[in-house]
Design an enzyme around this catalytic site. Structure first.
Site, PDB file in Angstrom:
ATOM      1  N   GLU A 125      80.099 -61.301  -7.195  1.00  0.00           N
ATOM      2  CA  GLU A 125      80.863 -60.055  -7.115  1.00  0.00           C
ATOM      3  C   GLU A 125      81.110 -59.733  -5.648  1.00  0.00           C
ATOM      4  O   GLU A 125      80.178 -59.785  -4.834  1.00  0.00           O
ATOM      5  CB  GLU A 125      80.116 -58.899  -7.778  1.00  0.00           C
ATOM      6  CG  GLU A 125      80.954 -57.643  -7.849  1.00  0.00           C
ATOM      7  CD  GLU A 125      80.269 -56.475  -8.564  1.00  0.00           C
ATOM      8  OE1 GLU A 125      80.885 -55.394  -8.644  1.00  0.00           O
ATOM      9  OE2 GLU A 125      79.131 -56.633  -9.028  1.00  0.00           O
ATOM     10  N   GLY A 265      71.799 -54.644  -2.856  1.00  0.00           N
ATOM     11  CA  GLY A 265      70.469 -54.325  -3.365  1.00  0.00           C
ATOM     12  C   GLY A 265      70.108 -55.226  -4.518  1.00  0.00           C
ATOM     13  O   GLY A 265      68.987 -55.715  -4.625  1.00  0.00           O
ATOM     14  N   ALA A 266      71.085 -55.456  -5.400  1.00  0.00           N
ATOM     15  CA  ALA A 266      70.866 -56.315  -6.566  1.00  0.00           C
ATOM     16  C   ALA A 266      72.210 -56.562  -7.231  1.00  0.00           C
ATOM     17  O   ALA A 266      73.216 -55.945  -6.878  1.00  0.00           O
ATOM     18  CB  ALA A 266      69.888 -55.668  -7.544  1.00  0.00           C
ATOM     19  N   MET A 267      72.221 -57.475  -8.203  1.00  0.00           N
ATOM     20  CA  MET A 267      73.452 -57.849  -8.890  1.00  0.00           C
ATOM     21  C   MET A 267      73.170 -58.072 -10.366  1.00  0.00           C
ATOM     22  O   MET A 267      72.213 -58.747 -10.723  1.00  0.00           O
ATOM     23  CB  MET A 267      74.038 -59.113  -8.249  1.00  0.00           C
ATOM     24  CG  MET A 267      75.284 -59.627  -8.933  1.00  0.00           C
ATOM     25  SD  MET A 267      76.615 -58.407  -8.859  1.00  0.00           S
ATOM     26  CE  MET A 267      77.533 -58.846 -10.340  1.00  0.00           C
ATOM     27  N   ASN A 269      74.384 -59.806 -12.884  1.00  0.00           N
ATOM     28  CA  ASN A 269      74.838 -60.977 -13.638  1.00  0.00           C
ATOM     29  C   ASN A 269      74.208 -61.004 -15.033  1.00  0.00           C
ATOM     30  O   ASN A 269      73.014 -60.791 -15.192  1.00  0.00           O
ATOM     31  CB  ASN A 269      74.439 -62.260 -12.909  1.00  0.00           C
ATOM     32  CG  ASN A 269      74.657 -62.171 -11.425  1.00  0.00           C
ATOM     33  OD1 ASN A 269      75.772 -62.094 -10.954  1.00  0.00           O
ATOM     34  ND2 ASN A 269      73.556 -62.169 -10.676  1.00  0.00           N
ATOM     35  N   GLU A 302      70.536 -52.058 -12.643  1.00  0.00           N
ATOM     36  CA  GLU A 302      71.053 -53.387 -12.993  1.00  0.00           C
ATOM     37  C   GLU A 302      70.884 -53.674 -14.479  1.00  0.00           C
ATOM     38  O   GLU A 302      71.759 -54.286 -15.099  1.00  0.00           O
ATOM     39  CB  GLU A 302      70.363 -54.461 -12.153  1.00  0.00           C
ATOM     40  CG  GLU A 302      70.455 -54.262 -10.654  1.00  0.00           C
ATOM     41  CD  GLU A 302      71.862 -53.996 -10.149  1.00  0.00           C
ATOM     42  OE1 GLU A 302      72.830 -54.541 -10.721  1.00  0.00           O
ATOM     43  OE2 GLU A 302      72.005 -53.238  -9.174  1.00  0.00           O
ATOM     44  N   HIS A 305      73.568 -51.931 -16.480  1.00  0.00           N
ATOM     45  CA  HIS A 305      74.871 -52.600 -16.375  1.00  0.00           C
ATOM     46  C   HIS A 305      75.128 -53.549 -17.541  1.00  0.00           C
ATOM     47  O   HIS A 305      76.290 -53.914 -17.791  1.00  0.00           O
ATOM     48  CB  HIS A 305      74.945 -53.402 -15.067  1.00  0.00           C
ATOM     49  CG  HIS A 305      75.610 -52.694 -13.935  1.00  0.00           C
ATOM     50  ND1 HIS A 305      76.813 -52.017 -14.058  1.00  0.00           N
ATOM     51  CD2 HIS A 305      75.250 -52.570 -12.623  1.00  0.00           C
ATOM     52  CE1 HIS A 305      77.156 -51.516 -12.887  1.00  0.00           C
ATOM     53  NE2 HIS A 305      76.233 -51.828 -11.999  1.00  0.00           N
TER      54      HIS A 305
END
Length: 872
Positions: A125, A265-267, A269, A302, A305
């Site tokens: 991203e 910070g984070a993703m 996926n 996350e 999400h």
């Protein structure tokens, strides 16, 4: 030199010419020469113009071969450029096979597939997948992915990707393979791959429907004992989402991988969340209470999400807040439910005002749904995230919890598995509740922070109390005129005894509660409350019901009254914050050599020290507004004089409240063993210590030294060290700290940050020297944020030093970083965003440094856009 960049406009959106049903990827991992085989099952999009060529995007790729329906394509059948691949003639349905070679080891941008500490990590991203293979790298192209990873078994024993692990095996030459299948369609930005040497913490969660989910956290060896809080956060977040929104996890396994080299910070996926180590690794000896809170929030964010971003994603990047603003709201609600709701709200608003309001008032101002961008990475902003979350919160405020849940349910029912827009979310909220939210679209279209000018009138004879409200919004780049917003204004009225009055608007048969949400929809409106037997004190914008600025002519006495009596905890803090802000700005304007706060202010704080309320709330109310926040409220500001005033008042508070502050500190510093649940008491204890550190007394020196030496937790130890560093340099303790924690990267980041933000003379020289420290690397975003951004963004006194060396240092680092990691360079360039707020001499120096950056050759699109807007 004028910087040019390609602008992408929201209204130019067109549907993709092709859709992708399925993607089969095979990775043969080598650090400098990874081979990527991609098999795409394509079909023409019936909603697109017929006969268009297939245009795939790709960057930094070496094309090895390309096949169409099994036949090797001749070179005259396609064209390749630095940004993509085009096949002019395509059948309506086809299988396209592409083999590319990439070099993860040289990828310092940390975007795409790269190597971190000998491990392979991906970040796709917003547009990183195009650095892996040629693809329709846009969020509205959703496909089912199968990923096979092949690698050396010794060097990369763990091979991870999205979805469920379905097969694995051994190959010759000590290689092995693992196959992953993601059963849910997703855009390429949610693809993930991780390979390397990791250890795993395992647990499980059972959903209400009986599905057993394996929970797995992967970290580098030596860090396993720091993962337990993150694992607990996963389980809390899963249960909360099930109970609050009826949303269950949908895969067999939920995985988190922590890496130290990460831009974000984070993703989120799908099924394989990749985290910055900062938001996973924690134990009391190495992490502060703020770190623990951050892990709770980011892990929840996350995970949430999975539905708000993955199952339903955004059609294009203009809709970024559709997933981010909504998910920030969800993680804030989660944090409020597991902690103190009032403290969570205050801290969120403090950050919003200090950073997002500044963004709204500066050259980078943009709407929650931008109309144009040149580089999407620059739109991962406070406006998209934090203001976006406030927009979502306003739906909940206007509709109530039950109405908001109805809107969410309809949103998922309509759009599960789709890529949609902010308008689709707004329509779901409106349709589920039978409400007209047409005007609410202005929150998505217009930039800037609305301002509410409120006045009041009490009619003793008629026993009515009337609030007159005028709303306005200042001009922002590209938007000179603004239309009225739909603003929920939550208000209460307090009688002389400090009790909430029942509120009955004119025309209503009965009173309806003691907090009313007034719907502002016009440029000017009046609201009259009846049966008010004596003039009340208004409590305005309770719980910060809208992201606006409020002006009301409160007297100091009224603010003190609200500090002591308001039933709305946020507004108790707001009264204290308003009183302190008003005072500091007045003292700054007066220009006295010895600025002093009046007795009324000191006495109001003294009264707070005896309050029997949440200790963390008292700590927040005692704390002075931060200098960066105050800078935004003063035109032609001299940050160094502001710092002098701020420190003078802080020292006065320490002197005059010494007995009270010392008594609180000694009571709370009881030597008890650390428990995370006592964070609020530690926050109050340490704000008292912070004030007492202003006093040049042997007793205080002893207290600081003792707390540093004897603390069993990083929260208290770091609070003492910070005070020592600001007070007398703390050289002995800094050296001791570095020896003790030299092999813990995150703790060393704290060490860097303390020195970069120190108010003591010579801060810039220390920062420059620390750049040569063995624990620092300019290629690591965490290090840059701790040391360089700490100085440029959080040390206003020294960054804005009158000699201009701080500006030159920042510009040098921005130019250097742009060659390494353009995203980080662009973030650092935000330190120049508000140059026009400064007094003329500083304006001139900051502008000169911006122009120097602009004159560099080959600026990245990330940095070029930021500098262009700042100079315009």
């Amino acid at each position: 030199m004028t910087l040019q960049s390609t602008q992408i406009n929201r209204l130019d959106y067109t549907a993709p010419a092709f859709l992708i049903d399925r993607v089969d990827l095979t990775f043969e991992l080598e650090e400098s020469q990874t081979r990527v085989q991609s098999r795409l099952v394509l079909k023409r999009n019936p909603e697109a113009v017929a006969g268009l060529p297939l245009s795939l995007v790709g960057e930094e790729l070496s094309l090895e071969s390309i096949k169409l329906d099994g036949a090797l394509l001749k070179t005259d059948a396609y064209s390749v450029s630095a940004t993509g691949l085009v096949i002019a003639t395509m059948p309506d349905e086809a299988i396209l096979e592409i083999v590319t070679i990439i070099n993860p080891l040289s990828n310092t941008s940390l975007n795409g597939l790269y190597v971190s500490s000998g491990n392979f990590v991906s970040q796709c991203e917003a547009e990183g997948f195009r650095k892996i293979t040629y693809y329709l790298d846009r969020p509205d192209v959703m496909a089912k992915f199968t990923t096979t990873i092949i690698a050396d078994k010794t060097r990369y024993p763990i091979l991870l990707s999205n979805g469920n692990r379905v097969d694995s095996g051994q190959l010759e030459k000590n290689r092995h393979w693992v196959k992953w299948v993601d059963p849910f369609k997703k855009p390429a930005y949610l693809f993930a791959l991780v390979a390397g040497k990791f250890v795993m913490l395992a647990d499980q969660h059972t959903t209400p429907s009986g599905r057993r989910v394996a929970l797995e956290i992967f970290v580098e060896p030596g860090n396993l004992d720091k993962c337990h809080h993150a694992m607990a956060a996963i389980k809390k977040a899963m249960r909360w989402d099930e109970e609050r929104f009826g949303l269950e996890y949908d895969l067999d396994t939920y995985m988190i991988v922590a890496t130290s080299d990460f831009n974000m910070g984070a993703m989120e996926n799908k099924g394989l969340n990749i985290f910055n180590t900062k938001y996973v690794l924690a134990k009391p000896e190495t992490a502060t209470d703020v770190d623990f809170d951050g892990i709770d929030a980011v892990v929840a964010h996350e995970y949430f999400h999975n539905w708000t971003g993955n199952r339903v994603t955004c059609r294009d990047w203009f809709q970024l807040s559709l997933k981010e603003g909504l998910t920030v709201y969800r993680d804030q609600e989660f944090s409020s439910d597991i902690g103190s709701r009032s403290v969570e709200r205050i801290n969120n608003v403090k950050a919003l005002r200090e950073m997002q309001f500044a963004e709204d008032a500066g050259p980078q101002a943009h709407s929650v749904r931008p109309e144009a961008y040149s580089e999407i990475n620059n739109f991962y902003t406070m406006t998209i995230y934090e203001k976006g979350s406030e927009v979502v919160r306003m739906y909940a405020t206007l509709l109530g919890r039950e109405g908001f849940r109805k809107g969410m349910d309809l949103y998922f029912k309509r759009h599960d598995g789709q890529a949609v827009t902010c308008d689709d979310f707004r329509a779901a909220m409106a349709d589920a509740n039978g409400v007209d939210f047409t005007q609410f679209e202005e929150w998505y279209k217009q930039a800037g922070t609305p301002a509410l000018a409120i006045s009041s009138h009490y009619d003793a004879a008629a026993q009515t109390y009337t609030l007159n409200v005028k709303q306005s919004c200042p001009a922002t780049p590209g938007q000179a005129e603004k239309r009225p917003f739909h603003i929920p204004l939550a208000v209460g009225l307090l009688n002389k005894q400090g009790k909430d009055l029942p509120l009955q608007l004119a025309g209503e048969a009965t009173a309806q509660g003691t907090t009313r949400v007034l719907a502002l929809t016009q440029a000017e409106q009046s609201f009259s409350f009846i049966n008010i037997t004596a003039e009340p004190t208004p409590s305005l914008l309770r719980d910060f019901s809208a992201p606006v600025k409020v002006s009301y002519a409160y007297t100091d006495e009224e603010l003190v009254f609200l500090m002591a009596n308001d039933s709305d905890a946020f507004n108790r803090w707001e009264a204290a914050n308003t009183f302190a802000t008003r005072l500091l700005i007045a003292l700054y304007a007066a220009g006295d050599e010895k600025p002093l706060a009046p007795a009324s202010f000191i006495n109001a704080l003294r009264k707070l020290t005896s309050e029997k309320i949440d200790a963390a709330l008292i700590a927040l109310m005692l704390e002075l507004p931060r200098e960066n926040y105050l800078i935004e409220l003063i035109d032609q500001v001299d940050p160094c004089h502001l710092h002098f005033v701020h420190r003078s008042v802080k020292a006065q508070i320490a002197r005059e409240l010494r007995p009270e502050l010392l008594a609180i500190y000694q009571k709370l510093n009881d030597g008890a063993i650390y428990h995370y649940e006592n964070a609020s008491k530690r926050s109050l204890k340490n704000i008292c210590l912070d004030y007492l550190a202003e006093l040049d007394e042997p007793l205080v020196s002893e207290m600081l030294s003792k707390q540093y030496r004897l603390s069993d937790n990083m929260t208290d130890r770091l609070a003492a060290l910070k005070a020592l560093v600001n007070r007398d340099g703390g050289d002995a303790q800094l050296a001791d700290f570095a020896v003790q924690w030299h092999d813990d990267a995150l703790v060393m980041d704290k060490w860097f940050a303390l020195q970069s933000t120190s108010r003591r003379p010579g801060a810039l020289s220390r920062v420059q020297a620390l750049m040569d420290h063995p624990a620092f690397s300019i290629k690591n975003p965490n290090k840059v944020r701790a040391l360089i951004m700490g100085f440029c963004l959080q040390n206003a006194q020294h960054f804005h030093a009158a000699d201009g060396y701080g500006y030159a240092f920042a510009a040098d680092r921005i130019i250097e970083l742009d060659k390494i990691n353009p995203q980080v360079a662009a973030r650092l360039a935000s330190s120049f965003n508000r140059w026009k707020k400064m007094e003329p001499q500083r304006q001139q120096m900051m502008q000169a440094e911006l122009q120097r950056i602009a004159q560099q050759d080959d600026l990245s699109s990330d940095l070029a856009e930021i500098v262009n807007k700042s100079l315009s």
